[in-house]
Design an enzyme around this catalytic site. Structure first.
Site, PDB file in Angstrom:
ATOM      1  N   GLN A   1       0.707  -1.124   0.156  1.00 43.58           N
ATOM      2  CA  GLN A   1      -0.270   0.157   0.188  1.00 43.58           C
ATOM      3  C   GLN A   1       0.922   1.318   0.029  1.00 43.58           C
ATOM      4  OE1 GLN A   1      -3.400   0.565  -0.325  1.00 43.58           O
ATOM      5  NE2 GLN A   1      -3.750  -2.013   0.426  1.00 43.58           N
TER       6      GLN A   1
ATOM      7  N   TYR B   1      -5.235 -12.072  -3.992  1.00 43.41           N
ATOM      8  CA  TYR B   1      -4.262 -10.695  -4.432  1.00 43.41           C
ATOM      9  C   TYR B   1      -3.170 -10.555  -2.965  1.00 43.41           C
ATOM     10  CZ  TYR B   1      -8.029 -11.223  -7.664  1.00 43.41           C
ATOM     11  OH  TYR B   1      -8.875 -11.756  -8.333  1.00 43.41           O
TER      12      TYR B   1
ATOM     13  N   GLU C   1      -1.333 -15.398  -4.557  1.00 38.90           N
ATOM     14  CA  GLU C   1      -0.363 -13.827  -5.714  1.00 38.90           C
ATOM     15  C   GLU C   1       0.369 -14.411  -6.594  1.00 38.90           C
ATOM     16  OE1 GLU C   1      -0.532 -10.480  -4.871  1.00 38.90           O
ATOM     17  OE2 GLU C   1       1.390 -10.846  -6.349  1.00 38.90           O
TER      18      GLU C   1
ATOM     19  N   ASP D   1      -8.380  -8.188  -2.565  1.00 43.15           N
ATOM     20  CA  ASP D   1      -8.192  -6.809  -2.641  1.00 43.15           C
ATOM     21  C   ASP D   1      -7.468  -7.134  -4.503  1.00 43.15           C
ATOM     22  OD1 ASP D   1      -6.690  -4.611  -2.554  1.00 43.15           O
ATOM     23  OD2 ASP D   1      -5.675  -5.508  -1.763  1.00 43.15           O
TER      24      ASP D   1
ATOM     25  N   CYS E   1     -10.018  -0.904  -5.333  1.00 42.79           N
ATOM     26  CA  CYS E   1      -9.491   0.533  -5.895  1.00 42.79           C
ATOM     27  C   CYS E   1     -10.323   1.565  -6.752  1.00 42.79           C
ATOM     28  CB  CYS E   1      -8.215   0.799  -5.981  1.00 42.79           C
ATOM     29  SG  CYS E   1      -7.759  -0.751  -6.774  1.00 42.79           S
TER      30      CYS E   1
HETATM   31  N1  SAH Z   1      -3.894  -7.418  -0.256  1.00 39.19           N
HETATM   32  C1  SAH Z   1      -2.251  -6.535  -0.514  1.00 39.19           C
HETATM   33  C2  SAH Z   1      -1.756  -6.369  -2.484  1.00 39.19           C
HETATM   34  C3  SAH Z   1      -2.508  -6.262  -3.003  1.00 39.19           C
HETATM   35  S1  SAH Z   1      -3.122  -5.255  -4.550  1.00 39.19           S
HETATM   36  C4  SAH Z   1      -2.166  -5.682   0.228  1.00 39.19           C
HETATM   37  O1  SAH Z   1      -2.647  -4.996   0.436  1.00 39.19           O
HETATM   38  O2  SAH Z   1      -0.345  -4.739   0.281  1.00 39.19           O
HETATM   39  C5  SAH Z   1      -2.750  -6.962  -6.054  1.00 39.19           C
HETATM   40  C6  SAH Z   1      -2.149  -7.633  -5.435  1.00 39.19           C
HETATM   41  O3  SAH Z   1      -2.665  -8.870  -7.064  1.00 39.19           O
HETATM   42  C7  SAH Z   1      -0.842  -7.745  -6.261  1.00 39.19           C
HETATM   43  O4  SAH Z   1       0.005  -7.427  -5.601  1.00 39.19           O
HETATM   44  C8  SAH Z   1      -0.728  -8.103  -7.582  1.00 39.19           C
HETATM   45  O5  SAH Z   1       0.519  -8.677  -7.772  1.00 39.19           O
HETATM   46  C9  SAH Z   1      -1.759  -9.414  -7.592  1.00 39.19           C
HETATM   47  N2  SAH Z   1      -2.373  -9.630  -8.504  1.00 39.19           N
HETATM   48  C10 SAH Z   1      -3.159  -9.429  -9.737  1.00 39.19           C
HETATM   49  N3  SAH Z   1      -3.466 -10.119 -10.269  1.00 39.19           N
HETATM   50  C11 SAH Z   1      -3.508 -11.953  -9.897  1.00 39.19           C
HETATM   51  C12 SAH Z   1      -3.771 -12.846  -9.965  1.00 39.19           C
HETATM   52  N4  SAH Z   1      -4.261 -13.064 -11.215  1.00 39.19           N
HETATM   53  N5  SAH Z   1      -3.588 -14.306  -9.024  1.00 39.19           N
HETATM   54  C13 SAH Z   1      -3.022 -13.476  -8.204  1.00 39.19           C
HETATM   55  N6  SAH Z   1      -3.072 -12.166  -7.351  1.00 39.19           N
HETATM   56  C14 SAH Z   1      -2.450 -11.509  -8.817  1.00 39.19           C
END
Ligand code: SAH
Length: 529
Positions: free
Chosen positions: A272, A300, A321, A368, A395
């Site tokens: 974040q 995610y 992830e 997320d 977001c």
């Molecule tokens: N929840 C975390 C990150 C959210 S950002 C936090 O609060 O820090 C979204 C994340 O989803 C990123 O790290 C991105 O690499 C991941 N992402 C994107 N597409 C994805 C997918 N298809 N499967 C798994 N992760 C994914």
């Protein structure tokens, strides 16, 4: 021409009407009466600019940033903070009503940020020459290749700003030039991230071999903790990093303390951007998990911060992830914080969750996703699953609304809590609590790829959109087959047989690499990947 601004649009612009046609006016605030000059006229809408303000909003203030009008990164900086929060809430309400008919009374007040400047813990800026021909970091004017120096950014953390300037000074001293596509050398962009006075810096360059003395000088900058180079020679892409990462010096990871947790992060892993508000976001998520659970899954999961924040809430927590570096960080973070019951898997969220939800009981799922929202495979998985509660962190109100429209088939929207992670911008983060409807009825839905490929906030990218984008930008045509092949490579699921040859044995040409890159660029443009 006179108009009164009736609402704020998704890009933070004012929206007024001329003969019932909406006019989007950047820099105009709600309830203001303005004299507008029409800049672009389309069939269904127009874009205008403020000639002068006839009646000013009581919420209008002088923006604190000197390049505010050029940069356009903080369109709401011209409004008092409480008004910004009201605009964000109403943007969210509009979106959720429009796409999912969510009762607007469910949208709670936006949780504001204590600090509205200096909150961004990371900068990712292109590097080029300023008007005096000196190397500098800055920004491109929206939708153009006109570069402007950014002397100061007041939403960046002060330390990040200092490091950005000091690194540029070193690069200047060593005669480093901006990136040149012909020679594939020079510096392309500068990424700096920092917590607690420690910084991680990545120089995104061509195939340059940086001298030991340059590296030494950067490592001597106060607080420099981790230094990387990313080799990036791909043309016309929005990706900041290239595939190859070279560790130049200092530590590989950047460690930081976060509300009782010891975490580490790699350059390519997401965390974040607003550290203080991340705490508020995670506290909000934790407050929605009532009692002790058997199993929580976080899709995610980035570097695993949410899962670790929820560590006392379940017997087992699993994160999913796709970015490998982030998964390595996340598992290391679990170890650092002695959480043996928390683990992270490197996979596509939809395919792993489909597997997990068939084999394990999941009490709470936290999702997320990126701005593009949940893809159709994920939605399909959720509709078929027995997951009791979903906490959806979004977001992007538009993709959230579109996703909720689908999820409401099986889930009830219980709470909608907006949080302001990015003061002065139009962005709003939302935490939605969904609980499974108590019904035995099983509805079989057919998800159409083109309907659910949620793309840029408002529009859908059909095959034709992708073809047009590629043709306009690259001047060549791409076939449905090629698009389908690249979709498959990128893990974008679509209906069986959709644009695939009828017979598996049929000889199908493979998409050439040049076209593959162009199609991926289109996917990125439409926020599909
Ligand atoms: N929840 C975390 C990150 C959210 S950002 C936090 O609060 O820090 C979204 C994340 O989803 C990123 O790290 C991105 O690499 C991941 N992402 C994107 N597409 C994805 C997918 N298809 N499967 C798994 N992760 C994914």
């Amino acid at each position: 021409m006179k108009t009164v601004i009736k609402k704020i649009g998704i890009n933070g612009e004012g929206i007024g009407y001329l003969n019932r046609t909406p006019v989007f006016v950047p820099g105009a605030l709600l309830d203001e009466e303005i004299d507008v000059k029409i800049v672009t006229k389309e069939k269904r809408y127009a874009i205008g600019s403020v000639n002068y303000i006839i009646k000013k909003s009581k919420d209008r203030i002088q923006p604190k940033c000197f390049v505010h009008h050029a940069c356009k990164g903080c369109p709401l900086m011209i409004a008092k903070y409480p008004a910004q929060l009201q605009y964000k809430r109403s943007l969210l309400k509009q979106s959720l009503i429009k796409y999912a008919q969510v009762d607007p009374r469910k949208v709670e007040k936006v949780i504001g940020s204590e600090e509205i400047f200096g909150y961004r813990n990371q900068c990712k800026l292109p590097v080029s020459l300023n008007k005096e021909g000196q190397l500098c970091s800055g920004f491109y004017l929206p939708n153009s290749n006109i570069f402007t120096e950014m002397k100061k950014c007041i939403v960046h953390d002060r330390g990040v700003e200092r490091i950005r300037h000091e690194v540029i000074e070193v690069l200047k001293r060593f005669g480093i030039q901006p990136y040149n596509h012909h020679t594939k050398s020079g510096i392309r962009s500068l990424v700096v991230r920092g917590f607690d006075g420690k910084y991680q810096c990545t120089l995104v360059t061509g195939h340059d071999e940086l001298s030991c003395s340059l590296i030494e000088d950067i490592l001597h900058i106060r607080g420099m903790y981790s230094l990387w180079q990313s080799i990036h020679t791909v043309k016309n892409t929005a990706e900041v990093f290239g595939k190859q990462m070279v560790h130049l010096g200092g530590e590989k990871q950047l460690p930081f303390h976060f509300d009782g947790l010891d975490l580490e992060v790699s350059p390519r892993s997401f965390f974040q951007l607003n550290t203080a508000q991340a705490k508020v976001l995670y506290q909000t998520i934790a407050s929605l998990v009532k009692g002790h659970k058997k199993r929580i899954v976080e899709a995610y999961s980035g570097i695993g911060a949410i899962s670790l924040y929820l560590r006392d809430k379940a017997d087992e927590i699993i994160g999913i992830e796709t970015i490998k570096d982030a998964v390595v960080n996340a598992n290391q973070n679990a170890k650092r914080n002695h959480c043996e019951h928390v683990r992270f898997l490197c996979d596509d969220a939809a395919s792993k969750l489909t597997y997990l939800s068939k084999n394990k009981e999941i009490d709470v799922l936290v999702v997320d996703p990126p701005r593009s929202g949940l893809d159709d495979a994920m939605l399909e998985c959720l509709l078929r699953s027995k997951i009791k509660e979903i906490i959806y962190v979004s977001c992007n109100p538009a993709t959230l609304g579109k996703n909720l429209a689908v999820l409401q088939e099986k889930y009830r929207v219980q709470r909608v809590i907006p949080i302001d992670m990015f003061p002065n911008t139009q962005h709003v983060e939302t935490v939605v609590l969904l609980s499974k409807l108590k019904t035995k009825k099983h509805v079989d839905i057919e998800l159409c790829a083109d309907e659910l490929d949620l793309t840029s906030s408002e529009c859908k990218a059909t095959y034709n959109n992708i073809k047009q984008y590629v043709f306009d930008k690259y001047g060549f045509k791409v076939s449905n087959l090629y698009i389908a092949q690249v979709k498959e490579k990128c893990g974008i699921k679509e209906r069986e047989n959709y644009n695939k040859p009828k017979n598996d044995d049929s000889k199908k040409p493979n998409c050439p690499i040049e076209k593959e890159e162009a199609i991926k660029d289109a996917f990125r443009h439409f926020q599909m990947i």
